[in-house]
Write a protein that holds these residues in place. Structure first.
Motif, PDB file in Angstrom:
ATOM      1  N   UNK A  79      73.851 -38.370 -10.320  1.00 60.44           N
ATOM      2  CA  UNK A  79      74.952 -38.126 -10.743  1.00 60.44           C
ATOM      3  C   UNK A  79      75.287 -37.974 -12.252  1.00 60.44           C
ATOM      4  N   UNK A  80      74.499 -38.657 -12.959  1.00 65.08           N
ATOM      5  CA  UNK A  80      74.567 -38.255 -14.493  1.00 65.08           C
ATOM      6  C   UNK A  80      74.317 -36.879 -14.900  1.00 65.08           C
ATOM      7  N   UNK A  81      73.147 -36.395 -14.378  1.00 65.91           N
ATOM      8  CA  UNK A  81      72.918 -34.928 -14.309  1.00 65.91           C
ATOM      9  C   UNK A  81      74.014 -33.983 -13.756  1.00 65.91           C
ATOM     10  N   UNK A  82      74.703 -34.227 -12.660  1.00 66.09           N
ATOM     11  CA  UNK A  82      75.575 -33.400 -12.446  1.00 66.09           C
ATOM     12  C   UNK A  82      77.126 -33.637 -13.091  1.00 66.09           C
ATOM     13  N   UNK A  83      77.353 -34.829 -13.640  1.00 61.80           N
ATOM     14  CA  UNK A  83      78.626 -34.967 -14.627  1.00 61.80           C
ATOM     15  C   UNK A  83      78.119 -34.003 -15.545  1.00 61.80           C
ATOM     16  N   UNK A  84      76.947 -33.931 -16.160  1.00 65.84           N
ATOM     17  CA  UNK A  84      76.638 -33.046 -17.398  1.00 65.84           C
ATOM     18  C   UNK A  84      76.907 -31.498 -16.935  1.00 65.84           C
ATOM     19  N   UNK A  85      76.662 -31.128 -15.626  1.00 59.01           N
ATOM     20  CA  UNK A  85      76.705 -29.586 -15.071  1.00 59.01           C
ATOM     21  C   UNK A  85      78.328 -29.560 -15.108  1.00 59.01           C
ATOM     22  N   UNK A  86      79.177 -30.693 -14.633  1.00 56.70           N
ATOM     23  CA  UNK A  86      80.442 -30.365 -14.369  1.00 56.70           C
ATOM     24  C   UNK A  86      81.177 -30.147 -15.816  1.00 56.70           C
ATOM     25  N   UNK A  87      80.826 -30.789 -16.827  1.00 57.55           N
ATOM     26  CA  UNK A  87      81.364 -30.758 -18.325  1.00 57.55           C
ATOM     27  C   UNK A  87      80.829 -29.358 -18.791  1.00 57.55           C
ATOM     28  N   UNK A  88      79.678 -28.565 -18.539  1.00 59.34           N
ATOM     29  CA  UNK A  88      79.173 -27.329 -18.935  1.00 59.34           C
ATOM     30  C   UNK A  88      79.901 -26.218 -18.285  1.00 59.34           C
ATOM     31  N   UNK A  89      80.282 -26.593 -16.845  1.00 57.86           N
ATOM     32  CA  UNK A  89      81.082 -25.403 -16.144  1.00 57.86           C
ATOM     33  C   UNK A  89      82.557 -25.766 -16.306  1.00 57.86           C
ATOM     34  N   UNK A  90      82.918 -26.788 -16.865  1.00 56.35           N
ATOM     35  CA  UNK A  90      84.386 -26.960 -16.958  1.00 56.35           C
ATOM     36  C   UNK A  90      85.331 -27.075 -15.788  1.00 56.35           C
ATOM     37  N   UNK A  91      84.516 -27.611 -14.923  1.00 57.08           N
ATOM     38  CA  UNK A  91      85.257 -27.971 -13.524  1.00 57.08           C
ATOM     39  C   UNK A  91      84.834 -29.214 -13.090  1.00 57.08           C
ATOM     40  N   UNK A  92      85.784 -29.649 -12.121  1.00 57.27           N
ATOM     41  CA  UNK A  92      85.374 -30.964 -11.561  1.00 57.27           C
ATOM     42  C   UNK A  92      84.520 -30.844 -10.322  1.00 57.27           C
ATOM     43  N   UNK A  93      83.612 -31.569 -10.081  1.00 51.12           N
ATOM     44  CA  UNK A  93      82.640 -31.524  -9.106  1.00 51.12           C
ATOM     45  C   UNK A  93      83.055 -32.580  -7.926  1.00 51.12           C
ATOM     46  N   UNK A  94      83.247 -32.313  -6.671  1.00 47.74           N
ATOM     47  CA  UNK A  94      83.866 -33.343  -5.792  1.00 47.74           C
ATOM     48  C   UNK A  94      82.804 -33.776  -4.710  1.00 47.74           C
ATOM     49  N   UNK A  95      82.534 -34.819  -4.441  1.00 47.34           N
ATOM     50  CA  UNK A  95      81.245 -35.079  -3.276  1.00 47.34           C
ATOM     51  C   UNK A  95      81.767 -36.126  -2.364  1.00 47.34           C
ATOM     52  N   UNK A  96      81.372 -35.738  -1.136  1.00 50.01           N
ATOM     53  CA  UNK A  96      81.797 -36.846   0.155  1.00 50.01           C
ATOM     54  C   UNK A  96      80.593 -36.992   0.676  1.00 50.01           C
ATOM     55  N   UNK A  97      80.494 -38.041   1.623  1.00 46.60           N
ATOM     56  CA  UNK A  97      79.390 -38.522   2.283  1.00 46.60           C
ATOM     57  C   UNK A  97      79.265 -37.677   3.432  1.00 46.60           C
ATOM     58  N   UNK A  98      77.805 -37.053   3.578  1.00 48.25           N
ATOM     59  CA  UNK A  98      77.617 -36.123   4.916  1.00 48.25           C
ATOM     60  C   UNK A  98      77.972 -36.673   6.054  1.00 48.25           C
ATOM     61  N   UNK A  99      78.481 -36.163   7.199  1.00 48.95           N
ATOM     62  CA  UNK A  99      78.721 -36.562   8.417  1.00 48.95           C
ATOM     63  C   UNK A  99      77.310 -36.621   9.195  1.00 48.95           C
ATOM     64  N   UNK A 100      76.453 -35.634   8.832  1.00 51.68           N
ATOM     65  CA  UNK A 100      75.296 -35.651   9.332  1.00 51.68           C
ATOM     66  C   UNK A 100      73.989 -36.784   8.907  1.00 51.68           C
ATOM     67  N   UNK A 101      74.148 -36.902   7.718  1.00 48.22           N
ATOM     68  CA  UNK A 101      73.371 -37.754   7.038  1.00 48.22           C
ATOM     69  C   UNK A 101      74.146 -38.718   6.287  1.00 48.22           C
ATOM     70  N   UNK A 102      74.049 -40.042   6.626  1.00 47.35           N
ATOM     71  CA  UNK A 102      74.775 -41.029   5.788  1.00 47.35           C
ATOM     72  C   UNK A 102      74.279 -41.091   4.486  1.00 47.35           C
ATOM     73  N   UNK A 103      73.207 -40.748   4.190  1.00 45.56           N
ATOM     74  CA  UNK A 103      72.524 -41.120   2.954  1.00 45.56           C
ATOM     75  C   UNK A 103      72.579 -39.958   1.952  1.00 45.56           C
TER      76      UNK A 103
END
Length: 142
Positions: free
Chosen positions: A51-75
């Motif tokens: 998540x820390x890596x992806x937060x940096x990606x979001x800042x580099x892209x200057x767009x929010x990244x939204x995540x949900x829990x997968x219905x197929x794989x709860x992990x």
């Protein structure tokens, strides 16, 4: 044993093995709980790092990244663009709070909206941003 013989009798060995079996059986539940605790901590550390890596990606892209829990794989956390955050196979992830229910948002400005609850067995850990634009921390859930 007679004089001049060395070693143990079969009966003595059987008694020692029976005592060892009893001790191991009594300690097994504690060992299983300890392993579950270590596994969920490992899952949480892995997720926090990703998540820390992806937060940096979001800042580099200057767009929010939204995540949900997968219905197929709860992990697994899934973003609409296909990005994924995988946890261990026995873990369960749940997103709490945030702007939208069930959505974890990594903001382009470095913010995190919502928290991730990682559980395995009876052990639960929460990943959240402690303060605005701060680090993502892992804390035990009572």
């Amino acid at each position: 044993m007679t004089r001049g013989q060395s070693g143990y009798s079969l009966l003595e060995l059987m008694v020692v093995l029976a005592i060892m079996a009893l001790v191991m059986t009594a300690g097994l539940p504690f060992a299983v709980r300890a392993l579950d605790g270590l596994s969920v901590e490992s899952d949480a550390r892995l997720a926090a790092s990703r998540l820390r890596e992806l937060r940096t990606v979001a800042m580099d892209l200057q767009q929010d990244l939204r995540f949900v829990v997968s219905q197929e794989a709860p992990a697994t956390l899934v973003a609409p663009d296909g990005r994924r955050v995988h946890l261990g196979s026995g873990a369960i992830a749940r997103i709490e709070g945030g702007d939208e229910d069930g959505v974890l948002v990594l903001g382009w400005d470095g913010s995190v909206s919502g928290s991730l609850l990682v559980s395995r067995g009876n052990r639960q850990l929460r990943l959240r941003q402690r303060d605005a634009y701060g680090a993502i921390v892992i804390e035990a859930v009572p």
